[in-house]
Enzyme design. Sequence first.
Site, PDB file in Angstrom:
ATOM      1  N   GLU A  28       0.806  -1.216   0.000  1.00 52.89           N
ATOM      2  CA  GLU A  28       0.000   0.000   0.000  1.00 52.89           C
ATOM      3  C   GLU A  28       0.841   1.270   0.000  1.00 52.89           C
ATOM      4  O   GLU A  28       0.561   2.202  -0.761  1.00 52.89           O
ATOM      5  CB  GLU A  28      -0.945   0.003   1.207  1.00 52.89           C
ATOM      6  CG  GLU A  28      -2.078  -0.999   1.128  1.00 52.89           C
ATOM      7  CD  GLU A  28      -3.083  -0.660   0.035  1.00 52.89           C
ATOM      8  OE1 GLU A  28      -3.140   0.505  -0.401  1.00 52.89           O
ATOM      9  OE2 GLU A  28      -3.800  -1.589  -0.386  1.00 52.89           O
ATOM     10  N   THR A  29       1.846   1.349   0.866  1.00 55.26           N
ATOM     11  CA  THR A  29       2.562   2.623   1.039  1.00 55.26           C
ATOM     12  C   THR A  29       4.074   2.476   1.121  1.00 55.26           C
ATOM     13  O   THR A  29       4.756   3.445   1.450  1.00 55.26           O
ATOM     14  CB  THR A  29       2.089   3.341   2.323  1.00 55.26           C
ATOM     15  OG1 THR A  29       2.345   2.502   3.461  1.00 55.26           O
ATOM     16  CG2 THR A  29       0.615   3.681   2.257  1.00 55.26           C
TER      17      THR A  29
END
Length: 321
Positions: A113-114
């Site tokens: 995700e990040t």
Amino acid sequence: MKPLLLMSLLLLFASSPRAETYGDRDDVRAFVEEMHDKHGFDAGRLQEFFRRTKPIAAVIKAIMPPKDPAVRSWHNYRGRFVEAKRIAAAELAAAEARFGVPSEIIAAIIGVETIYGRQMGRFGTFAALTTLAFDYPPRAELFRRELEELLLLAREENRSPLAYTGSYAGALGLPQFLPSSRRRFAIDFDDDGRIDLATSAADAIGSVANFMAAHGWEKDGPIAVSVNVAGAGVQALIEEGIAPQRRPWQLEAANVTFAGVGAGDTAIADRPAALIDLITPGAATEYRLGYGNFYAITRYNRSSFYAAAVMDLAAELRASE
């Protein structure tokens, strides 16, 4: 979406006189009235937030699908994310014990995700969701719901809705929860009295585990197994989708053979699965049998590429322990 329609949307967005602020638009006024009637928001205050908000052209550009939808490459997608990282081992272990979701799966989701907090997004969440809710017709209904959820979240947290930042699609924090998921699944896992998905690794870890458990993760259950397939029934099974429906023996009965790995092989669990195709242009397609836990990962991001990348990154994390 067809390229001509995509271009039309861009031209409309660029040339429309409505592209100053959202405060004087009839569709925004109607939304404000709905929020007042449905949730008791101060209409004047909401209207002021919209008067201070301008469309973000970069958001529309970022969310549009590729011009050539055929250019879908599993090899390229996987290469963006599968790099071994470690985060907050104690919190990961605690989340696994509480929710039954393996620590490496939780870590892999946050990694995909990040990249462990390196890419959480810098768009104003209110402006991004407003842009998508009112100027991106293909998914306006979804993003209008998320805009509603953001306003409710801000009221619950006693914050201005303009204070949130995240991705171009309105996702927040280390786990990139949309506002609806933030309200429903985020938890205070470090017990400090508040939920902080932006800077608290513990809260992010516990929230991801809570989300996965709520979406059907089976403790100690299989995720997916790689197979080589052949047979006239392959395409029909692919078209059935990624929800697990058939047991391996039923796949064989549908004229699919497992080259090198038989349906009775101990590596293949005798439980419902879906045939997943991971396509790379110019290379052989990779196939996997996706079980319930593979499907659970796709509830986080509804993409078989995404679930496979999480699975592979998790395997690398586990191997590096």
